[in-house]
Motif scaffolding. Structure first.
Motif, PDB file in Angstrom:
ATOM      1  N   ASP A 167      23.863   0.905  16.989  1.00  0.00           N
ATOM      2  CA  ASP A 167      24.608   1.458  18.121  1.00  0.00           C
ATOM      3  C   ASP A 167      24.120   0.895  19.458  1.00  0.00           C
ATOM      4  O   ASP A 167      24.898   0.831  20.412  1.00  0.00           O
ATOM      5  N   LEU A 168      22.873   0.456  19.537  1.00  0.00           N
ATOM      6  CA  LEU A 168      22.413  -0.237  20.744  1.00  0.00           C
ATOM      7  C   LEU A 168      23.292  -1.455  20.990  1.00  0.00           C
ATOM      8  O   LEU A 168      23.757  -1.687  22.109  1.00  0.00           O
ATOM      9  N   ALA A 169      23.521  -2.218  19.924  1.00  0.00           N
ATOM     10  CA  ALA A 169      24.351  -3.420  20.039  1.00  0.00           C
ATOM     11  C   ALA A 169      25.780  -3.058  20.434  1.00  0.00           C
ATOM     12  O   ALA A 169      26.386  -3.715  21.282  1.00  0.00           O
ATOM     13  N   ARG A 170      26.319  -2.002  19.830  1.00  0.00           N
ATOM     14  CA  ARG A 170      27.691  -1.583  20.151  1.00  0.00           C
ATOM     15  C   ARG A 170      27.824  -1.168  21.605  1.00  0.00           C
ATOM     16  O   ARG A 170      28.759  -1.584  22.295  1.00  0.00           O
ATOM     17  N   LEU A 171      26.923  -0.341  22.071  1.00  0.00           N
ATOM     18  CA  LEU A 171      27.005   0.160  23.445  1.00  0.00           C
ATOM     19  C   LEU A 171      26.814  -0.970  24.457  1.00  0.00           C
ATOM     20  O   LEU A 171      27.418  -0.960  25.525  1.00  0.00           O
ATOM     21  N   ARG A 172      25.998  -1.929  24.108  1.00  0.00           N
ATOM     22  CA  ARG A 172      25.773  -3.070  24.998  1.00  0.00           C
ATOM     23  C   ARG A 172      27.028  -3.920  25.160  1.00  0.00           C
ATOM     24  O   ARG A 172      27.282  -4.468  26.236  1.00  0.00           O
ATOM     25  N   THR A 173      27.831  -4.012  24.107  1.00  0.00           N
ATOM     26  CA  THR A 173      29.044  -4.846  24.191  1.00  0.00           C
ATOM     27  C   THR A 173      30.039  -4.292  25.210  1.00  0.00           C
ATOM     28  O   THR A 173      30.929  -5.017  25.637  1.00  0.00           O
ATOM     29  N   TYR A 174      29.884  -3.025  25.590  1.00  0.00           N
ATOM     30  CA  TYR A 174      30.780  -2.414  26.583  1.00  0.00           C
ATOM     31  C   TYR A 174      30.215  -2.510  27.993  1.00  0.00           C
ATOM     32  O   TYR A 174      30.693  -1.840  28.912  1.00  0.00           O
ATOM     33  N   GLY A 175      29.187  -3.333  28.182  1.00  0.00           N
ATOM     34  CA  GLY A 175      28.664  -3.595  29.510  1.00  0.00           C
ATOM     35  C   GLY A 175      27.575  -2.663  29.980  1.00  0.00           C
ATOM     36  O   GLY A 175      27.232  -2.657  31.171  1.00  0.00           O
ATOM     37  N   HIS A 176      27.005  -1.885  29.073  1.00  0.00           N
ATOM     38  CA  HIS A 176      25.960  -0.942  29.464  1.00  0.00           C
ATOM     39  C   HIS A 176      24.565  -1.511  29.233  1.00  0.00           C
ATOM     40  O   HIS A 176      24.364  -2.398  28.415  1.00  0.00           O
TER      41      HIS A 176
END
Length: 173
Positions: A28-37
């Motif tokens: 989920d770190l990777a997922r959330l990062r893909t949204y610019g966070h």
């Protein structure tokens, strides 16, 4: 879970600083990062922490002490997917209070845990784990009591609570 990460990420302006509390190997770190966070992780398992560091800075830590790891008001969002389930009821309630302190007023939180099955130890292929099963209404009430406005509760085999930290810990917006 990807749709939930997208929904959570979309509830915050990018870039926001998000803590993945109990991040496991970092999916989920990777997922959330893909949204610019900007994301940070913490997990108790050092093997998972080593894996998660490939996605974002992650440290070994016990969620029961997460409030001592970061200054109050550090984060815009806290993502706790299937991590509080491994704490007993009293510890989970305490951690929710620590999450409220770590979030900036108006910060968002997503937390999910088991709402079916039995509370107790479960032997799994990679070890023995504790699981606490919550009644969805009781868990939502615990989130509210910790200083959050509950924005939504999704029910199923898991209870998922979407919440916003109140502006004043007294409950005033």
């Amino acid at each position: 879970m990807a749709d939930r990460a997208e929904r959570f990420a979309g509830s915050l302006p990018a870039p926001s600083l998000i803590l993945d509390a109990g991040c496991g190997p970092g999916r989920d770190l990777a997922r959330l990062r893909t949204y610019g966070h900007v994301v940070r992780g913490v997990d108790l398992n050092p093997v998972f922490v080593a894996m998660a560091n490939a996605h974002a800075p992650t440290s070994v830590g016990d969620l029961r002490e997460v409030g001592r790891r970061f200054p109050a008001g550090t984060f815009d969002g806290i993502w706790a997917s299937a991590s509080l389930v491994h704490l007993d009821t009293a510890d989970a309630v305490d951690v929710l209070g620590q999450f409220a302190e770590l979030l900036r007023p108006g910060g968002r939180m997503y937390v999910c845990l088991k709402a079916s099955g039995s509370t107790g130890w479960l032997d799994e292929p990679d070890g023995r784990r504790w699981y606490t099963v919550w009644d969805p209404d009781e868990f939502a009430a615990a989130v509210a009591d910790a200083g959050f406005a509950v924005d939504g509760v999704d029910r199923g085999p898991y209870v998922e609570v979407w919440a916003t930290r109140k502006w004043g810990m007294s409950g005033a917006w």
